[in-house]
Write a protein that holds these residues in place. Structure first.
Motif, PDB file in Angstrom:
ATOM      1  N   VAL A  61       0.834  -1.205   0.000  1.00  0.00           N
ATOM      2  CA  VAL A  61       0.000   0.000   0.000  1.00  0.00           C
ATOM      3  C   VAL A  61       0.868   1.253   0.000  1.00  0.00           C
ATOM      4  O   VAL A  61       0.629   2.202  -0.762  1.00  0.00           O
ATOM      5  CB  VAL A  61      -0.949  -0.001   1.219  1.00  0.00           C
ATOM      6  N   VAL A  62       1.893   1.267   0.835  1.00  0.00           N
ATOM      7  CA  VAL A  62       2.773   2.433   0.908  1.00  0.00           C
ATOM      8  C   VAL A  62       3.465   2.661  -0.426  1.00  0.00           C
ATOM      9  O   VAL A  62       3.553   3.805  -0.917  1.00  0.00           O
ATOM     10  CB  VAL A  62       3.806   2.251   2.040  1.00  0.00           C
ATOM     11  N   ARG A  63       3.955   1.609  -1.046  1.00  0.00           N
ATOM     12  CA  ARG A  63       4.648   1.767  -2.337  1.00  0.00           C
ATOM     13  C   ARG A  63       3.684   2.239  -3.424  1.00  0.00           C
ATOM     14  O   ARG A  63       4.044   3.066  -4.266  1.00  0.00           O
ATOM     15  CB  ARG A  63       5.303   0.441  -2.718  1.00  0.00           C
ATOM     16  N   LEU A 176       8.440   2.331   6.455  1.00  0.00           N
ATOM     17  CA  LEU A 176       8.838   3.686   6.096  1.00  0.00           C
ATOM     18  C   LEU A 176       8.208   4.101   4.773  1.00  0.00           C
ATOM     19  O   LEU A 176       7.587   3.302   4.065  1.00  0.00           O
ATOM     20  CB  LEU A 176      10.350   3.768   5.998  1.00  0.00           C
ATOM     21  N   ALA A 177       8.415   5.368   4.400  1.00  0.00           N
ATOM     22  CA  ALA A 177       7.862   5.889   3.151  1.00  0.00           C
ATOM     23  C   ALA A 177       8.433   5.177   1.932  1.00  0.00           C
ATOM     24  O   ALA A 177       7.790   5.128   0.884  1.00  0.00           O
ATOM     25  CB  ALA A 177       8.136   7.391   3.065  1.00  0.00           C
ATOM     26  N   LEU A 208       5.849   9.589  10.770  1.00  0.00           N
ATOM     27  CA  LEU A 208       7.154   9.086  10.342  1.00  0.00           C
ATOM     28  C   LEU A 208       7.076   7.728   9.654  1.00  0.00           C
ATOM     29  O   LEU A 208       8.008   7.333   8.952  1.00  0.00           O
ATOM     30  CB  LEU A 208       8.102   8.973  11.554  1.00  0.00           C
ATOM     31  N   GLY A 209       6.010   6.993   9.860  1.00  0.00           N
ATOM     32  CA  GLY A 209       5.865   5.665   9.300  1.00  0.00           C
ATOM     33  C   GLY A 209       4.666   4.972   9.914  1.00  0.00           C
ATOM     34  O   GLY A 209       3.937   5.557  10.723  1.00  0.00           O
ATOM     35  N   VAL A 210       4.466   3.717   9.532  1.00  0.00           N
ATOM     36  CA  VAL A 210       3.328   2.940  10.008  1.00  0.00           C
ATOM     37  C   VAL A 210       3.836   1.840  10.938  1.00  0.00           C
ATOM     38  O   VAL A 210       4.609   0.975  10.516  1.00  0.00           O
ATOM     39  CB  VAL A 210       2.549   2.307   8.844  1.00  0.00           C
ATOM     40  N   ILE A 211       3.416   1.878  12.187  1.00  0.00           N
ATOM     41  CA  ILE A 211       3.780   0.823  13.139  1.00  0.00           C
ATOM     42  C   ILE A 211       2.991  -0.431  12.787  1.00  0.00           C
ATOM     43  O   ILE A 211       1.756  -0.412  12.761  1.00  0.00           O
ATOM     44  CB  ILE A 211       3.498   1.272  14.576  1.00  0.00           C
ATOM     45  N   VAL A 212       3.708  -1.535  12.520  1.00  0.00           N
ATOM     46  CA  VAL A 212       3.052  -2.751  12.036  1.00  0.00           C
ATOM     47  C   VAL A 212       3.222  -3.951  12.966  1.00  0.00           C
ATOM     48  O   VAL A 212       2.620  -5.006  12.736  1.00  0.00           O
ATOM     49  CB  VAL A 212       3.545  -3.117  10.622  1.00  0.00           C
ATOM     50  N   ASP A 463      10.715  10.826   6.111  1.00  0.00           N
ATOM     51  CA  ASP A 463       9.591  10.953   5.176  1.00  0.00           C
ATOM     52  C   ASP A 463       9.828  12.182   4.296  1.00  0.00           C
ATOM     53  O   ASP A 463       9.134  13.187   4.415  1.00  0.00           O
ATOM     54  CB  ASP A 463       8.284  11.076   5.976  1.00  0.00           C
ATOM     55  N   PRO A 464      10.816  12.115   3.400  1.00  0.00           N
ATOM     56  CA  PRO A 464      11.245  13.318   2.680  1.00  0.00           C
ATOM     57  C   PRO A 464      10.158  13.943   1.813  1.00  0.00           C
ATOM     58  O   PRO A 464      10.190  15.157   1.569  1.00  0.00           O
ATOM     59  CB  PRO A 464      12.426  12.814   1.838  1.00  0.00           C
ATOM     60  N   ARG A 465       9.193  13.148   1.358  1.00  0.00           N
ATOM     61  CA  ARG A 465       8.129  13.699   0.505  1.00  0.00           C
ATOM     62  C   ARG A 465       6.886  14.067   1.300  1.00  0.00           C
ATOM     63  O   ARG A 465       5.880  14.490   0.731  1.00  0.00           O
ATOM     64  CB  ARG A 465       7.779  12.694  -0.591  1.00  0.00           C
ATOM     65  N   GLY A 466       6.947  13.916   2.609  1.00  0.00           N
ATOM     66  CA  GLY A 466       5.809  14.280   3.442  1.00  0.00           C
ATOM     67  C   GLY A 466       4.582  13.444   3.173  1.00  0.00           C
ATOM     68  O   GLY A 466       3.451  13.944   3.198  1.00  0.00           O
ATOM     69  N   MET A 467       4.761  12.132   2.991  1.00  0.00           N
ATOM     70  CA  MET A 467       3.658  11.263   2.610  1.00  0.00           C
ATOM     71  C   MET A 467       2.797  10.829   3.785  1.00  0.00           C
ATOM     72  O   MET A 467       1.600  10.585   3.648  1.00  0.00           O
ATOM     73  CB  MET A 467       4.223  10.031   1.900  1.00  0.00           C
TER      74      MET A 467
END
Length: 474
Positions: A61-63, A176-177, A208-212, A463-467
């Protein structure tokens, strides 16, 4: 803004990632999953909701979202009160509610490993089945998910005794992003090899990311507990009672306070009579641990608590007290505290979750109540919270007949005055619900420009692109 072609292409990519039945764009689902419990007046406009069931699906999903330059709002139980789980501009909501497995429990090491969609209550019950305790506890535990608990560094009613969520996290996995998955900590107790990246994600509000995946520490539960409800005349008396209990040999596990108005709303909401014959301006819920099993230990602790409360009564710190004689009575007294938020819900309260040095609570509340009376005289102002750790929940209730937009405009206009008082009394504008959308414009009352610059640098690095969760915190 996505073009219709880009939108449909992203939809196809997400369906490929999680399956058609776990990717929805129905208006009802978008409205339900697109926000948390905070009513801040901002729009709720997610483009889709997806429900991955595995780490690999989260990565997919993130990709896919990265490929189509679409932002993601990670979503748990959505019990937060700061707007951190709200999608306002066409983001994809990544709901973790289907990742709800308890993966492993190690009774000897006292650890529990689980997916992020497991509720706090399910974690507690799984630990209890092995004679252990996950001590972080709060009223929304039946719907709040452990991933969101980490993302907001939730506190709750036992912080005084057991600390915050971050104190019980041994490890976590986060996507991560880039789609990569970091494995941070696991079941290791000691890992002294540089920066503790795990702590960056705890309290990051999904930015910053998704805790999984999560690995939690567990504790041995107390043998028993005593619960008492006390009637106090004012805030100064509440703090005096707290100091008296802390100076005793009792192990204090909770010290909760509520205004008389909070109790009144609870009784209206659920029915029943007040526990005391006469109303009292302040009520205090006290819980102390019984250190050893058996009736003798309980009787000794009960006598010691009775002595402390008797001395408090002689000093006019309390006017009355009720000690629960059975577990059912103890649950009933706790319900008076835990049902407050639900009972105020119909009044669409504007909330401020703040932290203060305990010694300055009475001074702050006196100033805040005067300011409310001067600026918002027709609005009922109520306070409850975890006095033992300095965390107060300030509530401004919408009066009958006042339309929600006008109410929100008025109370939001009062926020700066509230947070300036918090700053003047050495406090923080958020204790346990985070910043989200609600408090981002007020973060300077708690954080310096230098700290905010570091925050932004960390966000850019991960998250350089602010996603992830754009617009939250900053």
């Amino acid at each position: 803004m996505d073009t219709p072609t880009e939108h449909s292409s992203l939809h196809r990519a997400l369906v490929a990632a999680v399956g058609d039945e776990r990717c929805t764009t129905t208006p009802e689902d978008l409205a339900y999953y697109g926000s948390d419990r905070c009513r801040g007046g901002w729009p709720v406009r997610p483009s889709m909701v997806v429900f991955p069931r595995s780490i690999a699906e989260v990565q997919a999903v993130v990709r896919a979202c990265a490929a189509f330059d679409t932002a993601i709002v990670p979503s748990g139980g959505r019990t937060g009160l700061a707007g951190a789980a709200t999608a306002t501009a066409g983001e994809v909501v990544l709901s973790l509610e289907k990742m709800r497995q308890i993966l492993a429990i190690d009774p000897a090491a006292r650890t529990l490993r689980c997916e992020p969609g497991v509720t706090l209550q399910a974690v507690q019950e799984a630990a209890a089945a092995h004679g252990l305790l996950y001590p972080v506890d709060y009223a929304s535990k039946g719907s709040a998910q452990i991933g969101g608990s980490l993302a907001t560094n939730a506190g709750g009613v036992k912080v005084l005794r057991y600390g915050l969520t971050r104190d019980w996290v041994l490890g976590l996995k986060a996507v991560l992003a880039s789609g990569a998955c970091l494995d941070l900590g696991g079941a290791l107790v000691k890992n002294n090899t540089g920066y503790d990246l795990r702590q960056l994600f705890i309290g990051s509000e999904g930015t910053l990311g998704v805790i999984v995946e999560v690995t939690l520490r567990l504790a041995r539960p107390p043998a028993d507990a005593l619960v008492a409800l006390c009637a106090a005349p004012d805030d100064a008396a509440v703090l005096a009672l707290f100091a008296r209990l802390r100076a005793s040999d009792l192990t204090l596990s909770a010290f909760e306070c509520l205004d008389e108005g909070c109790l009144r709303h609870v009784l209206v909401h659920r029915g029943g009579a007040s526990p005391f014959a006469e109303p009292s301006p302040r009520l205090v819920l006290v819980e102390v641990e019984v250190p050893f099993p058996g009736p003798a230990a309980r009787e000794h602790t009960e006598a010691a608590l009775g002595d402390v409360l008797g001395a408090a009564a002689e000093a006019d710190e309390i006017g009355d007290a009720l000690l629960a004689a059975t577990p059912a009575q103890a649950r009933g007294l706790w319900a008076l505290r835990e049902d407050i938020s639900e009972s105020l819900h119909r009044h669409t309260p504007h909330k401020a979750d703040i932290a203060l040095p305990v010694a300055r609570i009475a001074e702050f509340l006196a100033a805040w109540r005067l300011a409310v009376a001067a600026r918002l005289p027709e609005i009922e102002a109520l306070c409850f919270g975890h006095i033992g750790d300095g965390n107060l929940h300030l509530n401004l209730l919408r009066p009958e007949g006042l339309e929600l937009p006008e109410f929100l405009a008025r109370v939001h206009g009062f926020d700066d005055e509230t947070y300036a008082l918090v700053q003047a009394h050495g406090g923080s504008i958020s204790a346990e619900h985070g910043v989200g959308l609600l408090k981002r414009e007020h973060l300077h009352y708690t954080r310096t420009p230098e700290e905010l610059a570091i925050f932004r640098g960390i966000k850019t690095a991960l998250d350089p692109r602010g996603m992830f969760n754009p617009g939250k915190i900053f």
